[in-house]
Design an enzyme around this catalytic site. Structure first.
Site, PDB file in Angstrom:
ATOM      1  N   ASP A 256       0.836  -1.188   0.000  1.00  0.00           N
ATOM      2  CA  ASP A 256       0.000   0.000   0.000  1.00  0.00           C
ATOM      3  C   ASP A 256       0.877   1.247   0.000  1.00  0.00           C
ATOM      4  O   ASP A 256       1.895   1.302   0.687  1.00  0.00           O
ATOM      5  CB  ASP A 256      -0.900  -0.002   1.245  1.00  0.00           C
ATOM      6  CG  ASP A 256      -1.746   1.252   1.333  1.00  0.00           C
ATOM      7  OD1 ASP A 256      -2.533   1.497   0.400  1.00  0.00           O
ATOM      8  OD2 ASP A 256      -1.587   1.999   2.321  1.00  0.00           O
TER       9      ASP A 256
ATOM     10  N   HIS B 111       4.656   4.144  -3.479  1.00  0.00           N
ATOM     11  CA  HIS B 111       5.489   5.241  -3.964  1.00  0.00           C
ATOM     12  C   HIS B 111       5.981   6.137  -2.837  1.00  0.00           C
ATOM     13  O   HIS B 111       6.934   6.897  -3.028  1.00  0.00           O
ATOM     14  CB  HIS B 111       4.700   6.079  -4.978  1.00  0.00           C
ATOM     15  CG  HIS B 111       3.367   6.517  -4.483  1.00  0.00           C
ATOM     16  ND1 HIS B 111       2.273   5.679  -4.493  1.00  0.00           N
ATOM     17  CD2 HIS B 111       2.955   7.672  -3.933  1.00  0.00           C
ATOM     18  CE1 HIS B 111       1.243   6.320  -3.978  1.00  0.00           C
ATOM     19  NE2 HIS B 111       1.627   7.524  -3.627  1.00  0.00           N
TER      20      HIS B 111
ATOM     21  N   ASP C  30     -10.087   1.722  -4.640  1.00  0.00           N
ATOM     22  CA  ASP C  30      -9.921   3.109  -4.203  1.00  0.00           C
ATOM     23  C   ASP C  30     -10.806   4.082  -4.965  1.00  0.00           C
ATOM     24  O   ASP C  30     -10.906   5.254  -4.585  1.00  0.00           O
ATOM     25  CB  ASP C  30      -8.455   3.539  -4.388  1.00  0.00           C
ATOM     26  CG  ASP C  30      -7.514   2.800  -3.461  1.00  0.00           C
ATOM     27  OD1 ASP C  30      -7.884   2.617  -2.291  1.00  0.00           O
ATOM     28  OD2 ASP C  30      -6.429   2.386  -3.909  1.00  0.00           O
TER      29      ASP C  30
END
Length: 1677
Positions: free
Chosen positions: A619, A622, A720
């Site tokens: 999760d 980045h 999401d």
């Protein structure tokens, strides 16, 4: 030979051919990959087989290393069980390279024990041999003398994950790598019970996401998860199953080591073991794998362990740089409360903000009322009065300064602007400071405008104050710029949430919906009293500040590799963070020692997850610190080595994506169909995320490792994002899902999509449960779903199709935009050539969900037949079954309070596996399947929301053609045997025709042919197979099927027929032409889209046989040579061939055998006699007849292609004999070398052999160097060929018995004069010793359009005082530097650029080498003459020199006349000091008519060094070579003139039409451009004198020789790369300055290839005689 022996022999031949081709095509930047490994193409399937399929061998990928290349952002994907092979690129040849990898060694006892910081050295091996020890491979050279193109290191990939490699070489600095990169090994996923597991390929994954918290009590999980299994998914992605925080967000974990308590019932507490047992059941019984999220960046606000370990977060104690941001955050929170209370309504900011006017008023309130009260920039400013007082006190205590002079080097140190603010580490208000010692140096200075100390101190202090105030102004301005940015970000946030129509339109500012979210977790409130800003500020510096922790979030368009909470970031202050107010950001540091508790805690969490699940989803990947993720994933892989790792990255950069993938070993990246804005874009994503193009070229089992795109897990929607029903329409769910399922990669979805849930199942707000599976569930019950719910039935069929396509290797993809709303995707299997075509009619918008006219759609046209309709389905409104409209928007949807339900008014009609005739969407046109194509029309039922997939197979005739092609290329088949038999009869001249021949050579045949011209591209460079292969080698690795060459193949059979038609016209290639003719017959019958890949396979198959045949006819040096050696040797085949317009003179039939080859040619001759007609009347045309005549068929050596290929321009004397040793002797073509020597001997005239041969009868004798190259070539022939001295007695039939006799072309003529070769040689030597002046016959414009009259006067001779040969004049150019000016405009016409008259240095060296050798031959009784004679015409006296005397004369005078030493006192009378431009060199000539020309530095002296090293003083020679290395050596060639010379012009352009005489019409051809052939002599000279000069230092010379050899190999790397990558597959004539491409150069030049091949031969001989190694490298752990 019986059949069994023949088969065994043939298999060995094919194996050797493959090894040879592999050597010839090493895997570098632009490799020409062999098309097929073992060309075993037969397949048991009825549909034929693909080209190049290989069985029973291991996949090998070759990674070429090049110096300085670091591939951290390049992704290389591999699989377990493959071999990764490392080879040296051109830039590393000749270097001692050591490769380190952290992949566990194959012999590692426990492959799970991976430590990314532990590397081991890979062992070098050589092609076709066992591993070499480190002592046997040095400098890219093996002990056997094989050069670096044949060595490799490899590793068997036994473990999944990402691994790092780096390498060093002998020129690297300590502790630094010379190149590095990563390689990713995919995990092997398995499903099914233990012992019966099946591999689940990555492209077969179908994953569905579920929110774990919506699964409810654990006992109900199985019924809920069964929905995924029944829908055809084989992987379930769970959001975290751990205990959640107060927000109930699926990603805000309050305890990473505890299970979410909602899964337990009062009577039974569920444990992680229970979950693990269920996961095992899913895998073994349902064949469904499980993946779970790991959340590494943040933890919930409520995490109790954070209160005990605040050091694990970014708080105001350990991160004081966040205090200004906290002060702003507290201010905004206070303002939000006041606005909610209505305190600012009178100022235009009411609680219900909903207009731009409210936003403008909010901006005014912030800037005008709130921010001035807190003065946030002061936390980064200084207290001016306090610092001034301190400065004044310190200055007054110091001794008054005196005047000083500041040196220019220190001029910057005394500038007041160098004084900077030193930030207070606690960020206290006005507590920053400056370096006071620096301030005193800068401001407490002597002042000439002050006459007493008090005044000086006052003015110094004033200056200091001014600088401090300036610094504060800058700090204030910088701080306010951040504050202004923060205000605008606040306004933007409020606009989106409260004002904009596309936002949530929150009703008013309140505690639940604040003005802006908090950036910091506030302390628990003990009362309702709101703290003042002064109290908030005091709190920042208190012990409680450790509990004020920064929230996590993400920053739009930020650098993902940057930590936005680090001290150098102002993200929090500028309010650029989209904050997650329910969690705090974790602060790891860089290593476990930085925060031990956090690293250990999270390691336990990740290991626990890996024990339970088969994979993890990273999760917020980045924003995860890479070292943290590396450490934790390494720990996870120790638990589960084949861990599936998936992540979603928002870097907006493939390169940055690859950095994360490489460092973390990410298996798949999540991609989403909802990112497409229209169907066309969705089709583009389908093509981008997987598969090769349909009809892709087949590559061998061993091939280059090429960069890859990260493997995709392609989802129709992620959990999401909002439901597509909200964003598009319910009707688009099915077609979008179908397009996702048609992608050649992993696919997936989110629970709720298939049930047509019309809203976002929110990861934070959703608290209801998913429905359960019940086969016979009543459709009205919200608790249950079944196959009829939503689009589940269609999704199950699509998942089944996706799985089968992946499993059956339908890995070629074509996407066609049929219509703006209709996308067709073809999945093709290259092995069976079956296809599946899926067509989806999208409905991206509500407007698009309406009845459309299907007749507007173009019909579906497929090559082959439509076997079955695999699937057709459509989403319809239920009312349509009772006569209502098919398209209707759903009514108000009411959420069930307990269960997550979908729209019930829609259903999906599905049909599976039906004949085309039963389809509701498609109808075949009658008679449409004629000619191999089938046309299918869409019916009116194919409306938006519809999907249809059909299976297509080829017609039986086409299948038979494919089978025939496979059989032809089956190494054990009759077709391959017939090919081998045909090729075995071919001579090298035949191979020249089959492989090469440029356009001019082809046209010279007279058959009307030429190079094949590709429309919209260009003609082929070669007419033979190399022309096609060179182009395909660029097209093939990239599958560039859009290239004009591929288009031309698809459009028609012209190229296919050209290949064999040109070959059938010659007897030597006719049998090969017949084989090709038969081979391409079935090729023409297959679908046109398959033509490029099969044509490539067929040509490559033949090409390999031709190459192997070429090499088999050469010497052992070539047969056993390296890739580089073999590549250069093919220059012999390129440049040496039969050309009608450029034959060798007819040799005497009385020469010793073998006699020259002959062939039959058709010649026309007149019938009868020509009649006489009256004047003015047209002459009557004679009748002609053809007759077969036997003619000599000697191949001739072209100087270079394409410019010197035919006619009088093909055969040049000097070029031929400079090239002869390399291209004919070293390659074993001794007969061809002999015929060239004798052919040119027959033309001797004036003591010279021709410059331009022109059949011999029209030869030009205007060069004085060719004779010496010819004589030196005879020496080479005698020395290199066994029994070669016999050539000296060969009979030569003289074309010109005397200088003035007319040519005698026929050796059988009664006028023929014959001599022994040794006597012809002696004639040439005697004429030179006698001296001769003559004028060229036919002098004038006819033979030379540009030569001046005086230029036709030729002179040759020998200087009696020195023994040096001389000749020429300032009006001609008789050596290889022979450019004659031709520009009237520039005034250089008729002027030679480089006359080089007098005694040219290379001719002196060549003559010395020849006469010394002849002396030895005479002493051995092999040459009948022992010297030369000269007659004095005036006195009649005869002078005689023995060869020994002549050689001694040269040797005694050479250094005296040619050497230019370092010091003036070294100069003798033969050196003109005024003309010396550079020292420590050898002059280019002696006695030039232009004296300065003698002193020019050119590379010609290196020729003399290589052929006559005895002439040189060893020490001087090494100095001169060092100068040449520094001044003249370029990347590929040698500069032809010193760059410091006034005449140097480094770039040649023959088309230059300027008025600059120095370059017009290419006048500077030899005035700087870098020629390759002298490089060969330069490098050979270095080898010779490295040994000789080294002996002066250490007695042996071994060390210098070894270093020189290593250096030479490094230099030759550029030539190796050029041979590989040039489409001509050879070395060019010259380059421009510093190796730049020269458009006027021949792209493959005979002497360039030959001279570099001689260097490799010398290296091999040196190494085989005495192998020298350096000490072992230092050990590395």
């Amino acid at each position: 030979m019986n059949l069994r022996d023949f088969c065994a022999w043939f298999c060995r031949l094919i194996a050797r051919a493959w090894i040879s081709v592999c050597r010839f095509f090493p895997w570098t930047r632009r490799p020409m990959s062999p098309q097929i490994d073992e060309p075993e193409l037969q397949d048991s399937g009825e549909d034929g087989a693909s080209p190049g399929s290989s069985r029973g061998s291991r996949q090998t990928r070759v990674l070429t290393l090049n110096d300085g290349e670091h591939h951290d952002s390049t992704l290389y994907r591999l699989e377990k069980g493959w071999v990764l092979q490392f080879r040296l690129g051109a830039s590393l040849l000749g270097r001692r390279v050591t490769i380190y990898v952290n992949h566990p060694a194959s012999s590692s006892p426990d492959p799970k024990e991976f430590d990314r910081h532990t590397y081991h050295i890979l062992q070098w091996k050589t092609d076709g041999s066992a591993a070499d020890t480190s002592e046997n491979v040095r400098d890219g050279v093996t002990s056997s003398g094989t050069d670096g193109t044949a060595i490799y290191a490899e590793i068997l990939l036994s473990q999944a994950g990402s691994f790092h490699y780096y390498f060093t070489h002998d020129g690297s600095k300590e502790l630094s790598s010379n190149g590095s990169g990563f390689f990713l090994v995919d995990p092997e996923l398995r499903v099914g019970p233990a012992g019966q597991e099946e591999i689940l390929a990555l492209d077969c994954i179908q994953c569905q996401t579920v929110l774990a918290k919506c699964l409810g009590p654990f006992p109900s999980w199985e019924a809920k998860l069964r929905v995924s299994a029944e829908s055809g998914y084989n992987m379930i992605h769970f959001t975290p199953i751990q205990k959640l925080g107060g927000s109930n967000s699926s990603y805000s974990l309050s305890d990473q080591l505890a299970l979410n308590p909602i899964f337990s019932a009062p009577e039974k507490k569920v444990s992680f073991d229970d979950v693990e047992a269920l996961v095992v059941k899913l895998k073994e019984e349902w064949k469904v794998l499980s993946v779970c999220d790991i959340v590494l960046n943040h933890s919930a606000n409520e995490s109790t362990w954070l209160r005990q370990h605040p050091e694990c977060t970014y708080n105001l104690c350990n991160s004081p740089h966040l205090r200004p941001a906290y002060l702003l955050d507290a201010l905004l929170a206070k303002l939000s409360s006041e606005i909610a209370a209505g305190d600012w309504a009178s100022s235009g900011v009411p609680p219900n903000i909903h207009t731009e006017e409210h936003l403008a008023a909010l901006r005014t309130v912030l800037h005008g009322f709130c921010l001035p009260k807190v003065r946030i920039p002061e936390l980064r400013m200084i207290n001016v009065p306090a610092l001034v007082a301190e400065f004044s006190k310190l200055a007054s205590e110091r001794v008054a300064p005196t005047p000083i002079v500041i040196s220019s080097g220190d001029s910057n140190t005394g500038k007041p602007e160098n004084l900077k603010i030193t930030q207070d580490p606690k960020f206290q208000r006005l507590q920053s400071t400056v370096d006071m010692e620096q301030a005193l140096l800068l401001f407490n200075v002597y002042r000439s405008d002050c006459f007493d100390e008090e005044t000086r101190l006052r003015r110094c202090t004033a200056a200091f104050r001014a600088r401090l105030e300036e610094l504060n102004r800058c700090a204030w301005d910088e701080g306010m710029s951040h504050i202004s940015a923060a205000v605008e970000n606040v306004i933007a946030h409020v606009r989106y949430h409260f004002v904009s129509g596309d936002g949530p339109k929150q009703a008013c500012v309140s505690e639940k919906t604040p003005l802006v979210p908090r950036y910091f977790k506030a302390l628990p409130k003990e009362s309702s009293v709101v703290m003042t800003m002064q109290e908030e500020e005091r709190l920042m510096y208190s012990a409680q500040a450790s509990q004020i922790m920064a929230h996590n979030g993400w920053v739009m368009n930020d650098d993902p590799l940057r930590n936005f909470a680090a001290p150098d970031s102002d993200v929090y202050l500028r309010r650029e963070l989209i904050a997650w107010g329910d969690s705090v950001k974790l602060r790891y540091g860089d290593k476990p020692e930085d925060c031990p508790y956090l690293w250990q805690h999270m390691r336990e969490y990740v290991e626990q997850t890996a024990r339970i699940f088969h994979g993890v989803r990273l999760d917020n990947c980045h924003s995860t610190p890479i070292p943290v993720a590396e450490y934790l994933l390494d720990a996870a892989r120790r638990i589960r080595p084949d861990l599936f790792v998936v992540a979603e990255l928002f870097t907006n950069s493939d390169q940055k994506d690859n950095i994360f993938v490489n460092r973390l070993g990410i298996t798949s990246l999540i991609r989403e169909a909802m990112s497409a804005w229209d169907p066309h874009e969705l089709g583009r994503l389908v093509y981008r995320y997987g598969g090769e193009p349909v009809g892709a070229f087949n590559l061998s089992m061993t091939r280059p490792l090429v960069p890859a795109v990260a493997h995709a897990l392609f989802l129709d929607v992620t959990h999401d994002n909002p439901s597509p029903v909200q964003m598009r329409s319910p009707y688009d769910l099915l077609p979008s899902a179908a397009l996702v399922a048609s992608a050649s990669c992993a696919s997936g979805s989110t629970r709720g999509y298939d049930e047509i849930v019309p809203h976002h199942i929110h990861v934070v707000n959703e608290a209801r449960q998913y429905p359960e599976w019940l086969d016979d569930s009543p459709t009205a019950s919200p608790q249950f779903v079944n196959i009829h719910s939503g689009i589940i039935a269609a999704k199950k069929a699509l998942n089944k199709l996706h799985f089968e396509l992946g499993k059956s290797a339908f890995n070629q993809v074509y996407v066609d935009q049929v219509d703006p709303d209709v996308v067709a995707v073809t999945r093709h299997c290259p092995k069976t050539h079956r296809s599946v075509v899926l067509i989806a009619h999208c409905a991206f918008s509500r407007d698009g969900a309406c009845m459309r006219d299907a007749s507007r759609l173009a019909p579906l046209r497929v090559e082959g037949t439509v076997d079955r309709v695999i699937l057709e389905a459509a989403v319809v409104h239920k009312s349509s079954k009772s006569g209502g409209p098919r398209f209707r928007h759903y009514d108000n949807f009411n959420k069930d309070p307990s269960w997550i339900g979908g729209l019930s008014e829609y259903e999906v009609d599905v049909q599976e596996d039906i004949p085309l005739s039963a389809s509701k969407f498609l109808k075949e046109r009658e008679g449409s399947s004629d000619g191999g194509m089938t046309t299918v029309d869409f019916t009116q039922e194919f409306q938006p929301g519809s999907v249809v997939a059909v299976r297509v197979s080829l017609h039986q005739k086409v299948q038979q053609s494919l089978f025939q092609l496979s059989e032809l290329m089956n190494a054990k088949g009759q077709g391959a045997k017939a090919l081998t038999a045909a090729v075995a009869k071919m001579k090298l001249s035949d191979l020249n025709r089959a492989l090469y021949r440029c356009d001019q050579e082809e046209r010279d045949e007279g058959w009307g042919g030429g190079a094949y011209n590709i429309p919209n591209f260009s003609p082929m460079i070669y007419c033979g197979l190399q022309g096609f292969i060179s182009l395909l080698s660029v097209i093939r690795p990239n599958n560039d099927l859009g290239h004009p060459m591929c288009g031309n193949m698809r459009d028609g059979n012209w190229m296919i027929d050209y290949v064999w038609q040109r070959l059938e016209k010659d007897e030597g290639t006719k049998e090969l032409a017949q084989w090709l003719k038969e081979a391409v017959t079935p090729l023409k019958e297959i679908p046109r889209y398959l033509i490029p890949c099969y044509f490539d396979a067929l040509l490559t198959f033949v090409y390999k046989c031709l190459l192997e045949r070429s090499w088999s006819l050469m010497s052992s040096f070539i047969v056993g040579g390296s890739t580089f050696v073999r590549g250069l040797a093919l220059g012999s085949v390129q440049c040496c061939g039969l050309v009608k317009s450029a034959p060798l003179p007819v040799l005497s039939p009385r020469i010793a055998p073998p006699h020259p080859p002959k062939h039959l040619v058709l010649k026309r001759r007149a019938k009868g006699k020509e009649g006489e007609l009256p004047e003015g009347e047209q002459q009557q045309q004679q009748e002609e007849e053809e007759e077969e005549v036997e003619e000599q068929a000697c191949a001739t050596l072209s100087a270079g292609l394409p410019h010197f290929s035919t006619g009088y321009m093909r055969n040049w004397g000097r070029d031929t004999f400079i090239s002869l040793r390399g291209l004919l002797l070293l390659t074993g073509r001794h007969d061809d070398a002999r015929y060239h020597i004798l052919g040119y001997a027959s033309c001797l005239r004036h003591g010279l052999i021709p410059n331009l041969l022109d059949k011999g009868t029209h030869a030009r004798f205007n060069c004085r160097d060719a004779i010496w190259w010819w004589l030196y070539a005879i020496r080479n022939y005698v020395e290199d060929v066994r029994g070669g001295e016999a050539i000296l007695q060969d009979v030569v039939s003289r074309i010109f018995p005397t200088d003035d006799s007319p040519p005698i072309a026929d050796p059988d003529s009664s006028c023929a004069v014959e001599m022994r070769l040794c006597d012809v040689m002696q004639e040439a030597l005697n004429i030179h010793f006698q001296g001769l002046k003559f004028r060229e016959r036919g002098a004038g414009r006819k033979i030379d359009a540009h030569m001046s009259e005086l230029g036709f006067n030729i002179e040759i001779g020998v200087r009696l005082e020195t023994g040096f040969v001389y000749g020429g004049n300032e009006h001609n150019c008789g050596t290889w530097m022979d450019k004659m000016g031709s520009s009237e405009k520039a005034g250089n016409r008729g002027k030679p650029a480089t006359p080089r008259d007098g005694s040219a240095v290379e001719l002196v060296g060549l003559s010395a080498a020849v006469v010394r050798w002849l002396s030895e031959m005479n002493k051995r009784g092999l040459y009948p003459h022992n010297g030369v004679t000269r007659n004095d015409a005036n006195t009649g006296k005869v002078m005689f020199w023995t060869f020994d005397e002549w050689a001694s004369k040269i040797r005694d005078n050479f250094e005296k006349y040619f050497w230019i030493g370092d010091k003036d006192e070294e100069f003798g009378d033969n050196i003109n000091r005024k003309l010396v431009n550079r020292r420590c060199i050898y002059k280019d000539s002696v006695g030039a008519s232009q004296p300065w020309a003698d002193y020019q530095l050119r590379p010609n002296f290196t020729v003399a060094m290589a052929v006559a090293p005895e002439l040189f003083d060893v020490s001087n020679a090494w100095k001169a070579l060092t100068v040449a290395d520094q001044v003249l050596r370029g990347p590929l060639g040698m500069k032809t003139l010193d760059p410091s010379d006034w005449a140097y012009r480094g770039n040649y352009d023959g088309a230059n039409d300027s008025d600059d005489s120095s370059v017009a019409h290419g006048f500077n051809y030899h005035q700087g451009p870098e020629w390759l052939w002298p490089m060969g002599f330069f490098l050979r000279a270095r080898l010779i004198f490295a040994k000789k000069s080294g002996m002066l230092e250490d007695g042996t010379g071994d060390l210098r020789l070894q270093r020189t050899a290593s250096s030479i190999r490094s230099l030759l790397a550029a030539h190796f790369s050029e041979v590989q990558t040039s489409p001509w597959r050879g070395l060019p004539e010259l380059t421009n300055k510093d190796g730049a491409f020269c458009g006027g150069s021949c792209r493959t030049q005979a002497w360039s290839n030959a001279c570099i091949l001689e260097v490799l031969y010398d290296l091999k001989n040196m190494e085989s005689r005495r192998h020298i190694v350096l000490p072992s490298p230092p050990s590395h752990n």
